[in-house]
Design a protein around this motif. Structure first.
Motif, mmCIF file in Angstrom:
data_model
loop_
_atom_site.group_PDB
_atom_site.id
_atom_site.type_symbol
_atom_site.label_atom_id
_atom_site.label_comp_id
_atom_site.label_asym_id
_atom_site.label_seq_id
_atom_site.Cartn_x
_atom_site.Cartn_y
_atom_site.Cartn_z
ATOM 1 N N PRO A 101 13.685 -29.273 -8.532
ATOM 2 C CA PRO A 101 12.351 -28.304 -8.674
ATOM 3 C C PRO A 101 12.941 -26.690 -8.635
ATOM 4 C CG PRO A 101 12.007 -30.046 -8.080
ATOM 5 C CD PRO A 101 12.964 -30.171 -8.388
ATOM 6 N N GLY A 102 12.773 -25.154 -9.749
ATOM 7 C CA GLY A 102 13.446 -24.791 -9.015
ATOM 8 C C GLY A 102 14.366 -24.126 -10.114
ATOM 9 N N ILE A 103 15.329 -25.318 -10.549
ATOM 10 C CA ILE A 103 16.523 -24.583 -11.281
ATOM 11 C C ILE A 103 15.828 -23.791 -12.372
ATOM 12 C CG2 ILE A 103 16.096 -26.297 -12.761
ATOM 13 C CD1 ILE A 103 19.166 -27.238 -13.227
ATOM 14 N N THR A 104 16.679 -22.225 -12.776
ATOM 15 C CA THR A 104 16.635 -21.743 -14.009
ATOM 16 C C THR A 104 16.957 -21.732 -15.499
ATOM 17 O OG1 THR A 104 18.363 -20.885 -13.688
ATOM 18 C CG2 THR A 104 17.421 -19.852 -11.746
ATOM 19 N N TRP A 105 15.965 -21.428 -15.908
ATOM 20 C CA TRP A 105 16.260 -21.959 -17.340
ATOM 21 C C TRP A 105 17.964 -21.736 -17.829
ATOM 22 C CZ3 TRP A 105 13.412 -24.289 -20.910
ATOM 23 C CH2 TRP A 105 12.396 -24.475 -20.283
ATOM 24 N N ASP A 106 18.014 -20.349 -16.997
ATOM 25 C CA ASP A 106 20.202 -20.045 -17.180
ATOM 26 C C ASP A 106 20.439 -21.920 -16.579
ATOM 27 O OD1 ASP A 106 19.494 -18.204 -19.212
ATOM 28 O OD2 ASP A 106 20.070 -17.093 -17.406
ATOM 29 N N GLU A 107 20.797 -21.858 -15.861
ATOM 30 C CA GLU A 107 21.093 -22.953 -15.045
ATOM 31 C C GLU A 107 21.002 -23.811 -15.634
ATOM 32 O OE1 GLU A 107 20.507 -21.352 -10.118
ATOM 33 O OE2 GLU A 107 19.279 -22.541 -11.362
ATOM 34 N N PHE A 108 19.931 -24.460 -16.432
ATOM 35 C CA PHE A 108 19.831 -25.997 -16.807
ATOM 36 C C PHE A 108 20.786 -25.594 -17.922
ATOM 37 C CE2 PHE A 108 16.891 -27.563 -20.203
ATOM 38 C CZ PHE A 108 17.111 -28.656 -19.748
ATOM 39 N N ALA A 109 20.600 -24.225 -18.892
ATOM 40 C CA ALA A 109 21.766 -24.705 -19.997
ATOM 41 C C ALA A 109 22.771 -24.435 -19.885
ATOM 42 C CB ALA A 109 21.490 -22.926 -20.737
ATOM 43 N N ASP A 110 23.712 -24.670 -18.611
ATOM 44 C CA ASP A 110 24.850 -24.724 -17.955
ATOM 45 C C ASP A 110 24.959 -26.146 -17.967
ATOM 46 O OD1 ASP A 110 27.442 -23.602 -17.188
ATOM 47 O OD2 ASP A 110 26.635 -24.269 -15.678
ATOM 48 N N ASP B 169 18.264 -21.681 -30.023
ATOM 49 C CA ASP B 169 19.938 -21.612 -30.762
ATOM 50 C C ASP B 169 21.222 -21.625 -29.527
ATOM 51 O OD1 ASP B 169 20.842 -20.866 -32.910
ATOM 52 O OD2 ASP B 169 21.354 -19.284 -32.687
ATOM 53 N N ARG B 170 21.302 -21.381 -27.895
ATOM 54 C CA ARG B 170 22.518 -21.378 -27.331
ATOM 55 C C ARG B 170 22.428 -22.978 -27.417
ATOM 56 N NH1 ARG B 170 20.359 -16.592 -25.418
ATOM 57 N NH2 ARG B 170 19.221 -17.933 -23.411
ATOM 58 N N MET B 171 21.598 -23.205 -27.203
ATOM 59 C CA MET B 171 21.178 -24.994 -26.570
ATOM 60 C C MET B 171 22.538 -25.973 -27.263
ATOM 61 S SD MET B 171 20.684 -25.825 -23.363
ATOM 62 C CE MET B 171 19.201 -27.437 -23.317
ATOM 63 N N ARG B 172 21.717 -25.506 -28.618
ATOM 64 C CA ARG B 172 21.952 -26.488 -30.065
ATOM 65 C C ARG B 172 24.328 -26.524 -30.175
ATOM 66 N NH1 ARG B 172 16.515 -25.360 -32.357
ATOM 67 N NH2 ARG B 172 18.024 -23.133 -32.526
ATOM 68 N N LYS B 173 24.169 -24.905 -29.504
ATOM 69 C CA LYS B 173 25.516 -24.558 -29.812
ATOM 70 C C LYS B 173 26.504 -24.646 -29.128
ATOM 71 C CE LYS B 173 24.341 -20.653 -32.869
ATOM 72 N NZ LYS B 173 24.730 -18.990 -33.418
ATOM 73 N N SER B 174 25.906 -25.110 -27.923
ATOM 74 C CA SER B 174 26.973 -25.260 -26.957
ATOM 75 C C SER B 174 27.238 -26.613 -26.373
ATOM 76 C CB SER B 174 26.288 -24.576 -25.240
ATOM 77 O OG SER B 174 25.655 -25.622 -25.415
#
Length: 428
Positions: free
Chosen positions: A166-175, A235-240
């Motif tokens: 809980p509290g994780i950001t979308w960018d942190e989740f993507a990383d 799109d970034r999620m797929r490409k990474s």
């Protein structure tokens, strides 16, 4: 009566009286036959059929025939049946569709039954009102739920990456998801399903920006830039490599069975909390659930408490009284509660919540605990979807797949999403 002529009996409707006299009343009672249509997994079907069996013990003169299908097929099937004047008597209804069906006269209002055959006072006013359209009650809340992120925490652990908390950001989740997929514990496995085409996930993203899918007056609640940012994120999620590739995601038909989490292609998926029971039943790994990632620590949560689904009665139901009686049984009788559990959401009825609380297994307890955890930061129920809005979840899915297969850029997708959404809403 037994000496009355056959012609006289027919002329006076005396066949029924004769059958009743000679013990045929039970045969006539079986004429109360109703159809109940719902969407869902096999888990839901098994539980619902158990509830139908329990109801037969209560009302042996009523025969309810159940029919079910997956979410994607459900709405075309229901629309076809309603248009063909062959609507089921009892209809499982979704919040985004109830306004459309009620305003087209396909559903029966329950207002005259409140406090009589329909005794749902202990729902609380908010849970009662969740089934209202233009002030009239057309749906009965079958359970309270919210959106959630379900995941296999051990799969994340095996990859050496912390599972989302809980509290994780979308960018942190993507990383983290990119790192998890890079260290995947098995081939062709990814940190997350692709939620770019999942409308509730998109809605939560918008709400964290203080927007909604729709405005109070039934217009589109977001702009091209909002949709573009959403498609660009996935799109970034797929490409990474953070989420499943487009060809895998395209197999998802918006059902539990076809989701990448269930098919063993992903460690994380986005769905509604009541579906957690169905997901856990089909997954060997023990699953966890938590709130969506957030845009920022101070952003709205994007979670609201909604009716997971409602039950409605067709305006053309053959026996409306019998239909209402069954609806009341489904939400207010302990026997139904025991059969259904909380697979359709946490019961709105206080006494039914108490009745099921002592018999909940670990999976169901996780759902109850989750709803309790997100409630303090839950946002208000959003504006109701306008007529035609149900179609847009499929538009979102299709456009996201077009981005995934390289047919459109996120910018083109954002423009197309808004244009097509506006066209759909304009048709009403």
């Amino acid at each position: 009566m037994l000496t009355t002529s056959r012609r006289g009996l027919l002329r006076a409707g005396g066949v029924a009286a004769l059958l009743a006299t000679v013990g045929g009343g039970s045969v006539l009672a079986q004429d109360k036959r109703m159809r109940f249509l719902w969407w869902g997994s096999q888990e839901r079907a098994d539980r619902t059929n158990a509830a139908l069996a329990a109801y037969r013990q209560t009302a042996p003169g009523v025969d309810i025939v159940g029919e079910f299908t997956g979410w994607s097929d459900y709405w075309p099937r229901l629309a076809t049946q309603v248009a063909g004047r062959n609507a089921p008597d009892l209809i499982q209804m979704d919040y985004r569709y109830i306004f459309e069906y009620a305003r087209r006269g396909a559903l029966m209002p329950f207002d005259d039954d409140l406090g009589k055959a329909l005794r749902i006072d202990d729902f609380g006013q908010q849970n009662i009102d969740s089934g209202r359209v233009d002030g009239k009650l057309y749906g009965i809340n079958l359970g309270v739920n919210s959106v959630t992120m379900g995941f296999d925490a051990k799969a994340w652990e095996k990859a050496g990456v912390d599972a989302p908390e809980p509290g994780i950001t979308w960018d942190e989740f993507a990383d983290r998801a990119a790192r998890m997929s890079a260290n995947k514990p098995k081939p062709n496995f990814y940190a997350s399903a692709d939620a770019g085409g999942v409308e509730p996930a998109f809605e939560g993203w918008l709400q964290q920006d203080g927007k909604n899918l729709y405005t109070d007056d039934g217009k589109l609640g977001y702009a091209v830039g909002d949709a573009t940012n959403w498609f660009a994120f996935w799109d970034r999620m797929r490409k990474s490599g953070a989420c499943v590739p487009a060809d895998v995601q395209a197999l998802d038909q918006l059902t539990i069975e076809t989701n990448a989490l269930t098919t063993g292609k992903a460690a994380t998926a986005f769905f509604h909390s009541n579906q957690f029971i169905g997901y856990q039943a089909l997954n060997k790994a023990e699953l966890s659930l938590g709130p969506y990632p957030t845009r920022s620590p101070d952003a709205p949560s994007g979670h609201y408490l909604k009716p997971s689904m409602l039950i409605s009665v067709s305006s053309g139901a053959a026996d409306k009284e019998a239909a209402v009686a069954f609806c009341n049984f489904l939400v207010e009788d302990p026997a139904a509660a025991k059969a259904l559990g909380i697979e359709r959401g946490v019961p709105a009825s206080a006494k039914i919540r108490d009745a099921v609380a002592t018999s909940l297994d670990a999976t169901a307890t996780k759902i109850v605990d989750y709803i309790g955890a997100i409630t303090p930061r839950a946002i208000p129920l959003p504006p109701p979807p306008p007529t035609g809005a149900g179609e847009l979840q499929f538009v979102l899915k299709r456009i996201n797949e077009e981005v995934g297969f390289g047919q459109k850029t996120p910018e083109q997708a954002g423009e197309d999403m808004v244009k097509q959404a506006q066209d759909v809403l304009a048709r009403g």
